[in-house]
Design a protein around this motif. Structure first.
Motif, PDB file in Angstrom:
ATOM      1  N   ASP A   4       0.824  -1.219   0.000  1.00  0.00           N
ATOM      2  CA  ASP A   4       0.000   0.000   0.000  1.00  0.00           C
ATOM      3  C   ASP A   4       0.850   1.257   0.000  1.00  0.00           C
ATOM      4  O   ASP A   4       0.399   2.314  -0.430  1.00  0.00           O
ATOM      5  CB  ASP A   4      -0.877   0.044   1.253  1.00  0.00           C
ATOM      6  N   SER A  12      -8.413  -2.465   0.342  1.00  0.00           N
ATOM      7  CA  SER A  12      -8.183  -2.078   1.734  1.00  0.00           C
ATOM      8  C   SER A  12      -9.083  -2.910   2.622  1.00  0.00           C
ATOM      9  O   SER A  12     -10.299  -2.920   2.426  1.00  0.00           O
ATOM     10  CB  SER A  12      -8.496  -0.582   1.901  1.00  0.00           C
ATOM     11  N   PHE A  61     -13.656  -0.404   4.571  1.00  0.00           N
ATOM     12  CA  PHE A  61     -12.383  -0.102   3.899  1.00  0.00           C
ATOM     13  C   PHE A  61     -11.911   1.241   4.380  1.00  0.00           C
ATOM     14  O   PHE A  61     -12.694   2.023   4.944  1.00  0.00           O
ATOM     15  CB  PHE A  61     -12.542  -0.073   2.366  1.00  0.00           C
ATOM     16  N   ASP A  62     -10.630   1.493   4.164  1.00  0.00           N
ATOM     17  CA  ASP A  62     -10.068   2.790   4.490  1.00  0.00           C
ATOM     18  C   ASP A  62     -10.049   3.625   3.216  1.00  0.00           C
ATOM     19  O   ASP A  62      -9.476   3.217   2.207  1.00  0.00           O
ATOM     20  CB  ASP A  62      -8.643   2.610   5.030  1.00  0.00           C
ATOM     21  N   ILE A 102      -6.529   4.580   1.621  1.00  0.00           N
ATOM     22  CA  ILE A 102      -5.785   3.448   1.063  1.00  0.00           C
ATOM     23  C   ILE A 102      -6.505   2.881  -0.159  1.00  0.00           C
ATOM     24  O   ILE A 102      -5.883   2.610  -1.198  1.00  0.00           O
ATOM     25  CB  ILE A 102      -5.563   2.374   2.141  1.00  0.00           C
TER      26      ILE A 102
END
Length: 849
Positions: free
Chosen positions: A28, A511, A518-519, A522
């Motif tokens: 990432d 992510s 999820f983020d 990211i």
RNA sequence: GCGGGCGUGGCGAAACCGGUAGACGCAGACGACUUAAAAUCGUCUUCCCCUGGAGUGCGGGUUCGAGUCCCGCCGCCCGCACCA
């Protein structure tokens, strides 16, 4: 050194080496440019098939190539693991759907591993696990809160075999898309996602997708089905059954003076109200409902109507009365469920008018055709308005605008846009799906499950001995107390359509924190997906739902982009010949009786004639068709890998057919692929004293490097394969030299994305350090892409007569002079001077005699 | 019916902007190596009435030149389908 490449030994060894080096783990936080390559994740049916092999090989070549060209690549894999087959297996084999699914995942994962795909398995996910569907439940509740989810009592498509509701998209020719059973209509309270809120945007967004196939965009556009027109009210001359008017929708308001009747659907509220007092109408409506929606039925169905005896008043003339019919060709589900009939300019209206002897006044005519009568073909072409009062002389478009303006001014109508697209019904009366996270309380109504109580986990202790949804029969799971008031309440027992699961999995791949879906930051480093690859069968359903879901997430502020897939590629199917034999041994030439399908591995050739191995019965070789269990024309990828190794299977998947077209599997084809793999091995391991330069070979190599890069970027794998064959041919012909030694190393880099195991084995055998999978793509020397000499075609009157070799960039005059010196050309010109000479530098000279 | 795509050797296919049609592979033929076979290597392989001619589904057109562009047919495939 081994004389032959032995995939049985090498494949596993390199797969392990990649694993140990974590070669394909996506970082990432890498500073390299990011590249997200995704293939549609599989349903864990139990075994992978050749279609999977083709799909994932294509994605793998791209992913590996991107890694070699300096990208940080995300190439994940997971499982679309909820759905009906698991429940069917549960009923047939008495296994739990979860056990069955998880065992299938393990088996298929092992199969995929053997193909050596450059996948980041650390991000593997299965939609049937609470750590996936729990987050989906959270997203559902966010959409509910934002007003994108609603519940309504509605008539649904009920599949009587699967005992579940189907979305409109899942009804094909009136039958369930999976069971094939005739769909019934039932009233049920259902959950809907407001995809229609995004209809306009989903349609307009297609224009911003240059790297999608036109075909798919067109299919989506047709499915969304935008039309512009006028919605307006007809007043009834006297109120009936509580109605004093009828709202209609027309895309041709310009033809309003050509109307000769009003027709409403059998399910229209007015029709239903009238039918209560009119048994003949009730019977007619019933007949309309029975008429199937299958293709032939619609085509042959006669236009039929029932005269209600009511009259509608024409909006431009209070004295003008139009009869009101209930008609079988009007659909309640589109527009307002009522239409104005303009027989002269609509074929259905014309058929109807002829049957019921209604007038057919022409109001649009091409130049000079104003008096031309309408016979049995409605006029839908362009022209000017006639017999239409204030509209006379206007074009169709002008008249549309004029009528809409009048209607809006007069307050009896409104210009509107209507979509064919319906809201997405997501309720399924099934066990093996994501539980819809709400609770029904007698006092509080619908109560969302509080966030800290997610996930709502599917109970494991269920039985499938009775048809229907086992969640309905599971009191300890179903009966809960209301989170708001604490009173006894019941969980929603419907689960989500599995298309919901596949509508956001690509975000979760990018992510996957534990505490939220999820983020954002990211996920957005990777998304949108750079290249998505899958079957054309998902052109509408999956791809439209995923586009909608992404827009919903954007609407919720969870993502900043609307389109999930930047590039889309739809690959062709893997096909195979079909084989059939007859149960009865018959004299040659007589009609074959009672055929049955025979699998390819059960066919052998004796004296060039195909026979069934066990019985010796003659085989009829049938059409080439998509591999399917029903036709028994499947080939098991694992058996192929056992025999030829992963690389030969991968190479065959890429050769011959362009990737968007069907690929015919054949024994000869895989043999050819095997031979090529061995050829590369021989080239790579045949060590020679290496000195000296070979300019021609250098040029060939650098052209190939540039060409392959271009072909892979365009997903034209078949062309890349052809170029690699050419390079191999050139290398075999070339004398030993330093150029040749370098070219062989470069060739290994070029084939590494396609046949990675062999490439690693040969790379290491030639003494290179490190994994070739992580090596850099060879650099192109632009100076070597141009030739010093070119072949010039000499044509006489456009026909090729001779060729000559000239220095690159030779001027027109010298090319012309050289052409005229050719003996063949002199003979063709018979001593005469050409009338005209066309010279295309570096290409040809055309002499016009 | 509406919308879209595709027609190139025995087969899968290449051919970029209109510029040497058939690259590359499969299948086939002949030859080399071998005691033999497999494997491998080499040559050939669009068709024909073969010093030439024809040829990219068929018929026209534009152009010095068309697989490629235009018009009209034929065939096959896919999607949608009583959508007002």
């Amino acid at each position: 050194m081994e004389k032959r490449f032995n995939p049985l030994a090498a494949d596993g060894r390199w797969q392990q080496a990649w694993d140990e080096a974590q070669a394909f783990r996506a970082d990432d936080h890498s500073p390299k440019p990011k590249c997200y390559v995704l293939e549609m994740f599989p349903y864990p049916s139990g075994r992978i098939h050749m279609g999977h092999v083709r799909n994932y090989t294509m994605g793998d070549v791209l992913a590996r190539y991107k890694r070699m060209t300096g990208h940080e690549v995300l190439h994940p894999m997971g499982w679309d693991a909820f759905g009906m087959p698991a429940e069917n297996a549960a009923m047939e084999k008495k296994v739990h759907p979860g056990d069955w699914t998880r065992a299938n995942i393990a088996a298929m994962k092992a199969q995929l591993k053997r193909l050596g795909f450059a996948l980041d398995w650390s991000r593997e996910l299965a939609t049937c696990e609470p750590d996936y569907y729990g987050h989906e439940q959270a997203l559902f509740l966010k959409m509910l809160e934002a007003g994108l989810v609603y519940r309504k009592e509605s008539e649904v498509n009920w599949d009587p075999v699967d005992m579940t509701v189907l979305a409109n998209e899942q009804v094909i020719d009136g039958r369930g898309w999976r069971s094939g059973a005739l769909v019934e209509r039932r009233k049920l309270a259902q959950w809907f996602l407001k995809i229609t809120d995004f209809a306009e945007d989903l349609l307009d967004g297609l224009d911003a997708l240059p790297d999608w196939p036109e075909k798919v965009k067109l299919m989506q556009a047709n499915w969304i089905g935008r039309s512009r027109g006028l919605r307006f009210g007809f007043k009834l001359d006297q109120a009936a059954a509580g109605h004093d008017g009828i709202d209609v929708y027309s895309t041709r308001p310009d033809t309003i003076f050509g109307a000769s009747f009003v027709a409403i659907a059998a399910d229209h509220p007015l029709a239903l109200a009238l039918a209560e007092q009119d048994s003949a109408l009730a019977a007619f409506a019933e007949e309309c409902r029975r008429t199937g929606t299958a293709a032939e039925e619609i085509e042959t169905a006669e236009k039929k109507g029932y005269d209600t005896g009511l009259n509608a008043v024409h909006p431009f003339d209070p004295e003008w009365k139009l009869p009101v019919f209930v008609a079988n060709f009007v659909l309640m589900g589109y527009g307002t469920g009522a239409v104005m009939g303009v027989p002269a300019h609509d074929q259905r209206d014309l058929d109807f008018a002829r049957k019921y002897m209604l007038p057919v006044p022409r109001v649009v005519a091409a130049e000079g055709e104003a008096d031309k009568p309408i016979h049995d073909e409605a006029y839908t072409g362009p022209g000017r308005l006639v017999n239409s009062h204030f509209l006379d002389g206007m074009s169709v478009d002008e008249a549309k605008a004029a009528v809409i303006a009048k209607a809006e001014d007069g307050g009896w109508g409104q210009g509107t846009t209507v979509f064919r697209l319906r809201d997405w019904g997501v309720s399924r009366q099934r066990y093996w799906g994501t539980p819809i996270p709400v609770i029904h309380c007698a006092d509080c109504g619908i109560v969302p499950v509080p966030a800290d109580q997610l996930p709502v986990v599917l109970p494991e202790d269920v039985s499938f001995d009775v048809p229907g949804n086992p969640l309905d029969r599971h009191p300890t799971w179903r009966d809960v107390s209301c989170p708001t008031c604490g009173a006894a309440a019941k969980r929603e027992t419907d689960t989500l359509d599995t298309f919901a699961d596949s509508s956001w999995y690509f975000v979760r791949f990018a992510s996957q924190p534990e505490d939220k879906p999820f983020d954002k930051a990211i996920a957005e480093q990777w998304l949108p997906v750079g290249q998505y690859i899958g079957g054309i069968e998902h052109a509408i359903l999956h791809l439209l739902y995923a586009r909608f879901w992404t827009r919903a997430l954007k609407h919720l502020g969870m993502l900043d982009f609307a389109e999930p897939f930047g590039g889309l590629f739809t690959q062709g199917m893997v096909t195979h010949e079909t084989y059939s034999a007859s149960h009865y041994d018959q004299p040659e030439g007589s009609e074959p009786a009672k055929l049955y399908w025979v699998a390819p591995e059960d066919v052998e050739y004796i004296d060039g004639k195909p026979v069934e191995r066990v019985s010796g019965r003659p085989i009829t070789v049938g059409r080439v068709e998509k591999m399917s269990k029903s036709k028994k024309n499947t080939v098991d990828p694992t058996a192929i890998i056992d025999q030829y190794g992963a690389d030969a299977a991968r190479w065959f998947m890429l050769s011959d057919s362009p990737p968007e077209r069907d690929l015919e599997w054949s024994e000869a084809g895989i043999e050819g692929a095997w031979r090529f793999v061995q050829r590369v091995w021989r080239l790579a391991t045949d060590r020679e004293p290496a000195a000296g330069e070979d300019k021609d070979l250098d040029r060939k190599l650098h052209k190939t490097i540039a060409g392959i890069a271009e072909d892979i970027e365009a997903l034209s794998f078949n062309k890349a394969v052809a170029k690699l064959y050419e390079l191999a041919n050139a290398l075999e012909k070339a004398q030993p030299s330093a150029s040749r030694t370098q070219a062989i190393d470069a060739m290994l880099l070029l084939v590494a994305p396609m046949i990675p195991h062999l490439a690693e084995e040969a790379w290491s055998a030639r003494g290179h350090e490190g994994l070739i999978a992580l090596a850099d793509w060879p650099k192109v020397d632009p100076a070597l892409l141009v030739d010093d000499e070119v072949t010039i075609a000499i044509q006489v009157n456009g026909k090729l007569r001779d060729t000559l070799t000239a220095p690159k960039g030779a001027d027109k005059a010298s090319l012309e002079a050289m052409a005229l010196e050719s003996e063949k050309i002199i003979a063709f010109l018979e001593g005469k001077a050409p009338k005209k000479v066309i010279v295309v530098p570096d290409r040809l000279v055309n002499l016009v005699a």
